[in-house]
Write a protein that holds these residues in place. Structure first.
Motif, PDB file in Angstrom:
ATOM      1  N   ILE A  41     -16.904  -0.332 -29.959  1.00 31.20           N
ATOM      2  CA  ILE A  41     -16.479   1.068 -29.872  1.00 31.20           C
ATOM      3  C   ILE A  41     -17.581   1.924 -29.253  1.00 31.20           C
ATOM      4  N   ALA A  42     -18.807   1.723 -29.699  1.00 36.23           N
ATOM      5  CA  ALA A  42     -19.931   2.499 -29.161  1.00 36.23           C
ATOM      6  C   ALA A  42     -20.115   2.237 -27.673  1.00 36.23           C
ATOM      7  N   PHE A  43     -19.977   0.974 -27.295  1.00 41.83           N
ATOM      8  CA  PHE A  43     -20.146   0.594 -25.887  1.00 41.83           C
ATOM      9  C   PHE A  43     -19.061   1.231 -25.022  1.00 41.83           C
ATOM     10  N   LEU A  44     -17.819   1.200 -25.493  1.00 40.24           N
ATOM     11  CA  LEU A  44     -16.725   1.791 -24.725  1.00 40.24           C
ATOM     12  C   LEU A  44     -16.879   3.303 -24.606  1.00 40.24           C
ATOM     13  N   ARG A  45     -17.284   3.939 -25.674  1.00 42.37           N
ATOM     14  CA  ARG A  45     -17.479   5.391 -25.623  1.00 42.37           C
ATOM     15  C   ARG A  45     -18.628   5.753 -24.675  1.00 42.37           C
ATOM     16  N   GLN A  46     -19.628   4.920 -24.652  1.00 40.53           N
ATOM     17  CA  GLN A  46     -20.743   5.138 -23.725  1.00 40.53           C
ATOM     18  C   GLN A  46     -20.232   5.075 -22.282  1.00 40.53           C
ATOM     19  N   GLY A  47     -19.369   4.115 -22.004  1.00 34.36           N
ATOM     20  CA  GLY A  47     -18.799   3.990 -20.667  1.00 34.36           C
ATOM     21  C   GLY A  47     -17.940   5.181 -20.298  1.00 34.36           C
ATOM     22  N   ILE A  48     -17.205   5.695 -21.280  1.00 41.91           N
ATOM     23  CA  ILE A  48     -16.360   6.877 -21.041  1.00 41.91           C
ATOM     24  C   ILE A  48     -17.220   8.083 -20.710  1.00 41.91           C
ATOM     25  N   GLU A  49     -18.262   8.297 -21.511  1.00 43.65           N
ATOM     26  CA  GLU A  49     -19.139   9.456 -21.300  1.00 43.65           C
ATOM     27  C   GLU A  49     -19.863   9.376 -19.959  1.00 43.65           C
ATOM     28  N   ALA A  50     -20.165   8.141 -19.535  1.00 48.51           N
ATOM     29  CA  ALA A  50     -20.874   7.960 -18.269  1.00 48.51           C
ATOM     30  C   ALA A  50     -19.919   7.925 -17.076  1.00 48.51           C
ATOM     31  N   GLY A  51     -18.613   7.866 -17.370  1.00 43.60           N
ATOM     32  CA  GLY A  51     -17.633   7.790 -16.303  1.00 43.60           C
ATOM     33  C   GLY A  51     -17.684   6.494 -15.530  1.00 43.60           C
ATOM     34  N   GLU A  52     -18.099   5.430 -16.189  1.00 44.10           N
ATOM     35  CA  GLU A  52     -18.315   4.159 -15.509  1.00 44.10           C
ATOM     36  C   GLU A  52     -17.140   3.191 -15.593  1.00 44.10           C
ATOM     37  N   ASP A  53     -16.197   3.459 -16.479  1.00 37.64           N
ATOM     38  CA  ASP A  53     -15.086   2.521 -16.644  1.00 37.64           C
ATOM     39  C   ASP A  53     -13.788   3.295 -16.793  1.00 37.64           C
ATOM     40  N   PRO A  54     -12.942   3.317 -15.761  1.00 40.65           N
ATOM     41  CA  PRO A  54     -11.697   4.082 -15.835  1.00 40.65           C
ATOM     42  C   PRO A  54     -10.701   3.536 -16.853  1.00 40.65           C
ATOM     43  N   TYR A  55     -10.905   2.293 -17.275  1.00 41.72           N
ATOM     44  CA  TYR A  55      -9.964   1.678 -18.217  1.00 41.72           C
ATOM     45  C   TYR A  55     -10.458   1.721 -19.661  1.00 41.72           C
ATOM     46  N   THR A  83      -5.701  11.023 -18.545  1.00 38.46           N
ATOM     47  CA  THR A  83      -6.575  10.649 -17.432  1.00 38.46           C
ATOM     48  C   THR A  83      -5.880   9.754 -16.421  1.00 38.46           C
ATOM     49  N   GLY A  84      -4.672   9.277 -16.767  1.00 41.43           N
ATOM     50  CA  GLY A  84      -3.939   8.415 -15.842  1.00 41.43           C
ATOM     51  C   GLY A  84      -4.611   7.080 -15.598  1.00 41.43           C
ATOM     52  N   THR A  85      -5.358   6.600 -16.583  1.00 39.18           N
ATOM     53  CA  THR A  85      -6.126   5.367 -16.397  1.00 39.18           C
ATOM     54  C   THR A  85      -5.442   4.119 -16.942  1.00 39.18           C
ATOM     55  N   ASP A  86      -4.253   4.280 -17.477  1.00 37.47           N
ATOM     56  CA  ASP A  86      -3.501   3.115 -17.980  1.00 37.47           C
ATOM     57  C   ASP A  86      -2.054   3.291 -17.584  1.00 37.47           C
ATOM     58  N   ILE A  87      -1.571   2.442 -16.695  1.00 39.08           N
ATOM     59  CA  ILE A  87      -0.215   2.560 -16.176  1.00 39.08           C
ATOM     60  C   ILE A  87       0.835   2.464 -17.284  1.00 39.08           C
ATOM     61  N   ASN A  88       0.496   1.795 -18.384  1.00 38.02           N
ATOM     62  CA  ASN A  88       1.430   1.625 -19.498  1.00 38.02           C
ATOM     63  C   ASN A  88       1.088   2.494 -20.707  1.00 38.02           C
ATOM     64  N   ALA A  89       0.315   3.543 -20.475  1.00 38.05           N
ATOM     65  CA  ALA A  89      -0.167   4.347 -21.603  1.00 38.05           C
ATOM     66  C   ALA A  89       0.959   4.980 -22.395  1.00 38.05           C
ATOM     67  N   TRP A  90       1.955   5.541 -21.707  1.00 34.67           N
ATOM     68  CA  TRP A  90       3.068   6.166 -22.426  1.00 34.67           C
ATOM     69  C   TRP A  90       3.797   5.143 -23.293  1.00 34.67           C
ATOM     70  N   SER A  91       4.078   3.985 -22.730  1.00 36.07           N
ATOM     71  CA  SER A  91       4.793   2.956 -23.482  1.00 36.07           C
ATOM     72  C   SER A  91       4.004   2.535 -24.718  1.00 36.07           C
ATOM     73  N   ARG A  92       2.712   2.331 -24.545  1.00 40.45           N
ATOM     74  CA  ARG A  92       1.866   1.887 -25.658  1.00 40.45           C
ATOM     75  C   ARG A  92       1.754   2.977 -26.721  1.00 40.45           C
ATOM     76  N   PHE A  93       1.632   4.215 -26.278  1.00 40.93           N
ATOM     77  CA  PHE A  93       1.520   5.332 -27.215  1.00 40.93           C
ATOM     78  C   PHE A  93       2.783   5.459 -28.066  1.00 40.93           C
ATOM     79  N   CYS A  94       3.932   5.436 -27.408  1.00 35.29           N
ATOM     80  CA  CYS A  94       5.198   5.589 -28.144  1.00 35.29           C
ATOM     81  C   CYS A  94       5.423   4.429 -29.104  1.00 35.29           C
ATOM     82  N   HIS A  95       5.161   3.209 -28.639  1.00 37.40           N
ATOM     83  CA  HIS A  95       5.335   2.045 -29.515  1.00 37.40           C
ATOM     84  C   HIS A  95       4.414   2.126 -30.724  1.00 37.40           C
ATOM     85  N   LEU A  96       3.169   2.550 -30.493  1.00 41.49           N
ATOM     86  CA  LEU A  96       2.204   2.653 -31.590  1.00 41.49           C
ATOM     87  C   LEU A  96       2.708   3.581 -32.682  1.00 41.49           C
ATOM     88  N   LEU A  97       3.137   4.786 -32.299  1.00 48.66           N
ATOM     89  CA  LEU A  97       3.554   5.748 -33.315  1.00 48.66           C
ATOM     90  C   LEU A  97       4.915   5.395 -33.912  1.00 48.66           C
TER      91      LEU A  97
END
Length: 271
Positions: A41-55, A83-97
């Motif tokens: 989690i820390a590593f992924l958040r670091q990537g987000i803050e640095a803008g290094e990983d769109p996924y 951010t439009g970084t996951d083509i299936n984000a809407w599907s995953r979000f709806c299924h999750l909730l």
């Protein structure tokens, strides 16, 4: 062994340093598999803050979801949508909730996004409303989306109306869309007419859309229509569907045409 694990991690980190595509996500997956969730989690958040990983939002949401941290996963899915970084984000979000008894939250979020002009949100909003038995609301959402210029809403609305047994209304929706110049609904209308046994009308609609310069549908729609024509004994139409798709630049059409000709006992023409 610990040595091999360390070697694998070092290789991933070297790949990141060398700028290898998707290496950050790869290391995140590796750390997660090792049970090092906090590090992941820390590593992924670091990537987000640095803008290094769109996924990274997608991987972060996956990690939270695997840990049963639903609220944090939902927040990360929302960010992936924004951010439009996951083509299936809407599907995953709806299924999750929906799968965690929070369909109303998902509906509220999707409705707000649609009101802000997100056409993709309309698709998922209508789907969730329909699954919740709120069909009239789903229909209203899709009609609003059509009025707003959503190019996909007519097909979805027609499908919903057919499920409700309102085939006449479904046909009217598609015909209105075709008349309005929607380049995607000709194929849906043709398929719908064929399912009702109105094959000659279906064929006429298909060719009318093609002749008008419209795309009667995606390769997937063309495949279903061609297969339906073949099963109806109209192999001539099926063949022409693929020949016209090929001429229009459909890169999948050559393979489907070859397959069809082989099935028709004309393999020499399939080369």
């Amino acid at each position: 062994s610990l040595g091999r694990t360390a070697d694998a991690e070092r290789l991933w980190r070297n790949a990141i340093a060398d700028g290898v595509q998707n290496s950050r996500s790869g290391l995140a997956g590796f750390l997660s598999e090792q049970g090092r969730i906090d590090e992941t989690i820390a590593f992924l958040r670091q990537g987000i803050e640095a803008g290094e990983d769109p996924y990274a939002w997608k991987w972060l949401a996956d990690t939270y979801e695997q840990q049963g941290r639903i609220e944090e996963a939902a927040d990360a899915r929302r960010e992936a949508i924004a951010t439009g970084t996951d083509i299936n984000a809407w599907s995953r979000f709806c299924h999750l909730l929906e799968s965690n008894g929070r369909a109303d939250d998902a509906i509220s979020f999707a409705r707000s996004a649609f009101e802000d002009g997100d056409f993709e949100a309309a698709e998922y909003l209508a789907g969730m409303l329909s699954r919740a038995g709120r069909t009239d609301e789903a229909v209203a959402v899709l009609r609003s989306a059509i009025t707003s210029g959503d190019p996909w809403a007519s097909g979805q609305l027609a499908g919903l109306l057919r499920k409700e047994g309102k085939t006449g209304e479904a046909e009217q929706v598609l015909r209105e869309a075709v008349t309005a110049g929607d380049p995607y609904t000709g194929g849906h209308l043709a398929s719908s007419l064929h399912k009702e046994g109105r094959t000659e009308e279906a064929i006429a609609v298909w060719w009318s859309a093609v002749d008008a310069g419209d795309s009667p549908g995606t390769s997937n729609i063309a495949r279903h229509f061609a297969e339906a024509m073949l099963k109806s004994g109209r192999s001539d139409v099926a063949e022409q569907v693929w020949r016209r798709q090929l001429a229009a630049g459909d890169h999948t059409a050559r393979g489907w045409l070859a397959n069809l000709l082989e099935r028709l006992g004309r393999p020499g023409e399939a080369s």
